[in-house]
Design a protein around this motif. Structure first.
Motif, PDB file in Angstrom:
ATOM      1  N   LEU A 241       0.829  -1.210   0.000  1.00  0.00           N
ATOM      2  CA  LEU A 241       0.000   0.000   0.000  1.00  0.00           C
ATOM      3  C   LEU A 241       0.859   1.255   0.000  1.00  0.00           C
ATOM      4  O   LEU A 241       0.607   2.200  -0.762  1.00  0.00           O
ATOM      5  CB  LEU A 241      -0.930  -0.004   1.221  1.00  0.00           C
ATOM      6  N   PHE A 242       1.888   1.276   0.873  1.00  0.00           N
ATOM      7  CA  PHE A 242       2.768   2.425   0.916  1.00  0.00           C
ATOM      8  C   PHE A 242       3.455   2.638  -0.428  1.00  0.00           C
ATOM      9  O   PHE A 242       3.553   3.764  -0.923  1.00  0.00           O
ATOM     10  CB  PHE A 242       3.831   2.256   2.012  1.00  0.00           C
ATOM     11  N   GLY A 243       3.946   1.530  -1.010  1.00  0.00           N
ATOM     12  CA  GLY A 243       4.662   1.631  -2.278  1.00  0.00           C
ATOM     13  C   GLY A 243       3.797   2.173  -3.389  1.00  0.00           C
ATOM     14  O   GLY A 243       4.212   3.054  -4.149  1.00  0.00           O
ATOM     15  N   ALA A 244       2.574   1.663  -3.498  1.00  0.00           N
ATOM     16  CA  ALA A 244       1.658   2.135  -4.538  1.00  0.00           C
ATOM     17  C   ALA A 244       1.317   3.597  -4.334  1.00  0.00           C
ATOM     18  O   ALA A 244       1.326   4.397  -5.281  1.00  0.00           O
ATOM     19  CB  ALA A 244       0.383   1.284  -4.531  1.00  0.00           C
ATOM     20  N   TRP A 245       1.032   3.972  -3.095  1.00  0.00           N
ATOM     21  CA  TRP A 245       0.643   5.351  -2.769  1.00  0.00           C
ATOM     22  C   TRP A 245       1.792   6.334  -2.998  1.00  0.00           C
ATOM     23  O   TRP A 245       1.617   7.399  -3.595  1.00  0.00           O
ATOM     24  CB  TRP A 245       0.170   5.422  -1.318  1.00  0.00           C
ATOM     25  N   ILE A 246       2.999   5.960  -2.537  1.00  0.00           N
ATOM     26  CA  ILE A 246       4.150   6.853  -2.659  1.00  0.00           C
ATOM     27  C   ILE A 246       4.543   7.043  -4.126  1.00  0.00           C
ATOM     28  O   ILE A 246       4.775   8.156  -4.588  1.00  0.00           O
ATOM     29  CB  ILE A 246       5.349   6.299  -1.849  1.00  0.00           C
ATOM     30  N   ASN A 247       4.622   5.939  -4.863  1.00  0.00           N
ATOM     31  CA  ASN A 247       5.011   6.044  -6.270  1.00  0.00           C
ATOM     32  C   ASN A 247       3.981   6.808  -7.092  1.00  0.00           C
ATOM     33  O   ASN A 247       4.333   7.599  -7.971  1.00  0.00           O
ATOM     34  CB  ASN A 247       5.208   4.645  -6.864  1.00  0.00           C
ATOM     35  N   ARG A 248       2.714   6.566  -6.811  1.00  0.00           N
ATOM     36  CA  ARG A 248       1.659   7.288  -7.530  1.00  0.00           C
ATOM     37  C   ARG A 248       1.761   8.790  -7.261  1.00  0.00           C
ATOM     38  O   ARG A 248       1.687   9.607  -8.175  1.00  0.00           O
ATOM     39  CB  ARG A 248       0.281   6.767  -7.108  1.00  0.00           C
ATOM     40  N   GLY A 249       1.955   9.148  -5.991  1.00  0.00           N
ATOM     41  CA  GLY A 249       2.098  10.559  -5.645  1.00  0.00           C
ATOM     42  C   GLY A 249       3.338  11.186  -6.269  1.00  0.00           C
ATOM     43  O   GLY A 249       3.304  12.327  -6.737  1.00  0.00           O
ATOM     44  N   THR A 250       4.433  10.410  -6.280  1.00  0.00           N
ATOM     45  CA  THR A 250       5.679  10.921  -6.854  1.00  0.00           C
ATOM     46  C   THR A 250       5.522  11.242  -8.334  1.00  0.00           C
ATOM     47  O   THR A 250       5.867  12.331  -8.787  1.00  0.00           O
ATOM     48  CB  THR A 250       6.811   9.894  -6.663  1.00  0.00           C
ATOM     49  N   LEU A 251       4.978  10.292  -9.111  1.00  0.00           N
ATOM     50  CA  LEU A 251       4.829  10.511 -10.557  1.00  0.00           C
ATOM     51  C   LEU A 251       3.781  11.581 -10.853  1.00  0.00           C
ATOM     52  O   LEU A 251       3.916  12.344 -11.818  1.00  0.00           O
ATOM     53  CB  LEU A 251       4.477   9.205 -11.252  1.00  0.00           C
ATOM     54  N   LYS A 252       2.737  11.637 -10.029  1.00  0.00           N
ATOM     55  CA  LYS A 252       1.724  12.670 -10.226  1.00  0.00           C
ATOM     56  C   LYS A 252       2.322  14.053 -10.016  1.00  0.00           C
ATOM     57  O   LYS A 252       2.085  14.985 -10.802  1.00  0.00           O
ATOM     58  CB  LYS A 252       0.552  12.452  -9.260  1.00  0.00           C
ATOM     59  N   ASP A 253       3.124  14.211  -8.957  1.00  0.00           N
ATOM     60  CA  ASP A 253       3.765  15.499  -8.679  1.00  0.00           C
ATOM     61  C   ASP A 253       4.767  15.869  -9.770  1.00  0.00           C
ATOM     62  O   ASP A 253       4.828  17.010 -10.225  1.00  0.00           O
ATOM     63  CB  ASP A 253       4.478  15.456  -7.324  1.00  0.00           C
ATOM     64  N   VAL A 254       5.570  14.885 -10.181  1.00  0.00           N
ATOM     65  CA  VAL A 254       6.562  15.123 -11.232  1.00  0.00           C
ATOM     66  C   VAL A 254       5.878  15.516 -12.536  1.00  0.00           C
ATOM     67  O   VAL A 254       6.274  16.478 -13.202  1.00  0.00           O
ATOM     68  CB  VAL A 254       7.430  13.858 -11.436  1.00  0.00           C
ATOM     69  N   GLY A 255       4.833  14.766 -12.907  1.00  0.00           N
ATOM     70  CA  GLY A 255       4.127  15.051 -14.153  1.00  0.00           C
ATOM     71  C   GLY A 255       3.460  16.414 -14.141  1.00  0.00           C
ATOM     72  O   GLY A 255       3.520  17.149 -15.130  1.00  0.00           O
ATOM     73  N   GLU A 256       2.829  16.769 -13.024  1.00  0.00           N
ATOM     74  CA  GLU A 256       2.163  18.064 -12.927  1.00  0.00           C
ATOM     75  C   GLU A 256       3.166  19.203 -13.035  1.00  0.00           C
ATOM     76  O   GLU A 256       2.950  20.180 -13.762  1.00  0.00           O
ATOM     77  CB  GLU A 256       1.405  18.177 -11.606  1.00  0.00           C
ATOM     78  N   ALA A 257       4.284  19.080 -12.309  1.00  0.00           N
ATOM     79  CA  ALA A 257       5.298  20.129 -12.341  1.00  0.00           C
ATOM     80  C   ALA A 257       5.867  20.290 -13.746  1.00  0.00           C
ATOM     81  O   ALA A 257       6.005  21.411 -14.248  1.00  0.00           O
ATOM     82  CB  ALA A 257       6.416  19.800 -11.344  1.00  0.00           C
ATOM     83  N   ALA A 258       6.209  19.161 -14.382  1.00  0.00           N
ATOM     84  CA  ALA A 258       6.789  19.230 -15.727  1.00  0.00           C
ATOM     85  C   ALA A 258       5.812  19.846 -16.714  1.00  0.00           C
ATOM     86  O   ALA A 258       6.182  20.704 -17.530  1.00  0.00           O
ATOM     87  CB  ALA A 258       7.201  17.830 -16.188  1.00  0.00           C
ATOM     88  N   LYS A 259       4.551  19.421 -16.657  1.00  0.00           N
ATOM     89  CA  LYS A 259       3.561  19.957 -17.589  1.00  0.00           C
ATOM     90  C   LYS A 259       3.407  21.465 -17.434  1.00  0.00           C
ATOM     91  O   LYS A 259       3.419  22.217 -18.416  1.00  0.00           O
ATOM     92  CB  LYS A 259       2.207  19.273 -17.378  1.00  0.00           C
ATOM     93  N   MET A 260       3.268  21.928 -16.200  1.00  0.00           N
ATOM     94  CA  MET A 260       3.044  23.350 -15.971  1.00  0.00           C
ATOM     95  C   MET A 260       4.259  24.195 -16.353  1.00  0.00           C
ATOM     96  O   MET A 260       4.125  25.278 -16.930  1.00  0.00           O
ATOM     97  CB  MET A 260       2.676  23.586 -14.509  1.00  0.00           C
ATOM     98  N   LEU A 261       5.452  23.688 -16.053  1.00  0.00           N
ATOM     99  CA  LEU A 261       6.656  24.470 -16.332  1.00  0.00           C
ATOM    100  C   LEU A 261       6.959  24.524 -17.834  1.00  0.00           C
ATOM    101  O   LEU A 261       7.344  25.577 -18.359  1.00  0.00           O
ATOM    102  CB  LEU A 261       7.836  23.885 -15.556  1.00  0.00           C
ATOM    103  N   TYR A 262       6.800  23.395 -18.528  1.00  0.00           N
ATOM    104  CA  TYR A 262       7.006  23.415 -19.980  1.00  0.00           C
ATOM    105  C   TYR A 262       5.894  24.186 -20.674  1.00  0.00           C
ATOM    106  O   TYR A 262       6.124  24.891 -21.667  1.00  0.00           O
ATOM    107  CB  TYR A 262       7.076  21.992 -20.536  1.00  0.00           C
TER     108      TYR A 262
END
Length: 281
Positions: A241-262
């Motif tokens: 559960l921790f692994g799924a939650w942490i990885n999902r949050g990590t990629l979601k944050d990375v994707g959102e930041a990259a999309k907005m900045l580019y």
């Protein structure tokens, strides 16, 4: 193509998002407790694996490395989104080139980026759940995997907005997007100030050397913030559960930041072109 007023409205939305990034949730504030405790609790093998992954990032920044992606698949994805949204706008069999992407409608670029972020987030969730089964034994596999997936996601988003991630200057931007996704309030503000220089190519070029020299400090900050979250994944079985939650949050944050900045870069460049055209008229 979007009008000047439409671009300005989109820019206002991005700046509102930037303002939201200047505060942290309570849990994130707790996550920034002194990291001397983390170093004592984290097994040496895990610390070594994190350091190894970050050293590979340094190689990527300076030489490209194995994290560089192939453009072809991402360009085909963008072309598919374009065909669904702008039927008949391209001739059959005419391949989409990276130089063409920057001129496509903004909503097409946004949709292509959103689909990539969703796909990679789902993949990271599955990966985190799988590697969370064995606790520390599989965590050593998950760390470099999710870091590599984050980098590739940012590069794919770069392509979605018409930027070539293989260029050294763009590799620096990629790392800054990665750092932004896990930085604190002060760090986010500093990174936004640094990335503002990318709108001025001459200024950006003069800062390249200093950025290359400071990459270890960037990775040290990312390692601390990331390592604290990963510590919860050490618990066997519950780590699913921790692994799924942490990885999902990590990629979601990375994707959102990259999309907005580019996205912000592309909008500013289009506004600059419109203003130049207005001056010429």
């Amino acid at each position: 193509m979007e009008t000047k007023e439409q671009l300005l409205q989109e820019l206002r939305l991005i700046r509102a998002w930037e303002d939201e990034q200047k505060d942290l949730w309570f849990w994130e504030k707790i996550g920034r407790l002194p990291f001397q405790l983390l170093d004592r609790l984290t097994p040496k093998a895990l610390n070594a694996k994190i350091s190894e992954a970050l050293n590979e990032l340094g190689h990527y920044l300076q030489a490209g490395g194995r994290y560089l992606i192939s453009e072809a698949g991402t360009l085909r994805h963008i072309e598919g989104v374009l065909s669904r949204n702008e039927r008949g706008s391209r001739l059959p069999g005419e391949p989409l080139q990276i130089g063409d992407v920057g001129a496509l409608p903004l909503h097409v670029l946004d949709q292509a980026a959103d689909e990539i972020v969703q796909n990679r987030t789902n993949l990271a969730t599955l990966q985190g759940a799988t590697t969370g089964i064995g606790g520390i034994l599989t965590l050593a596999i998950d760390i470099p995997a999710v870091l590599g997936l984050s980098l590739k996601t940012i590069q794919e988003i770069a392509l979605c907005y018409g930027y070539e991630p293989a260029m050294k200057q763009e590799r620096i931007f990629t790392i800054k997007c990665l750092q932004f996704s896990s930085a604190d309030i002060v760090g986010k503000k500093a990174i936004l100030d640094e990335l503002a220089a990318y709108a001025d190519e001459d200024k950006a070029d003069t800062q390249m050397i200093s950025q290359l020299q400071g990459w270890r400090e960037v990775f040290a900050t990312y390692r601390d913030n990331w390592g604290w979250k990963k510590l919860f994944q050490l618990i066997p079985v519950a780590g699913i559960l921790f692994g799924a939650w942490i990885n999902r949050g990590t990629l979601k944050d990375v994707g959102e930041a990259a999309k907005m900045l580019y996205r912000k870069r592309r909008i500013l460049e289009r506004l600059h072109q419109i203003e130049q055209a207005e001056r010429m008229d």
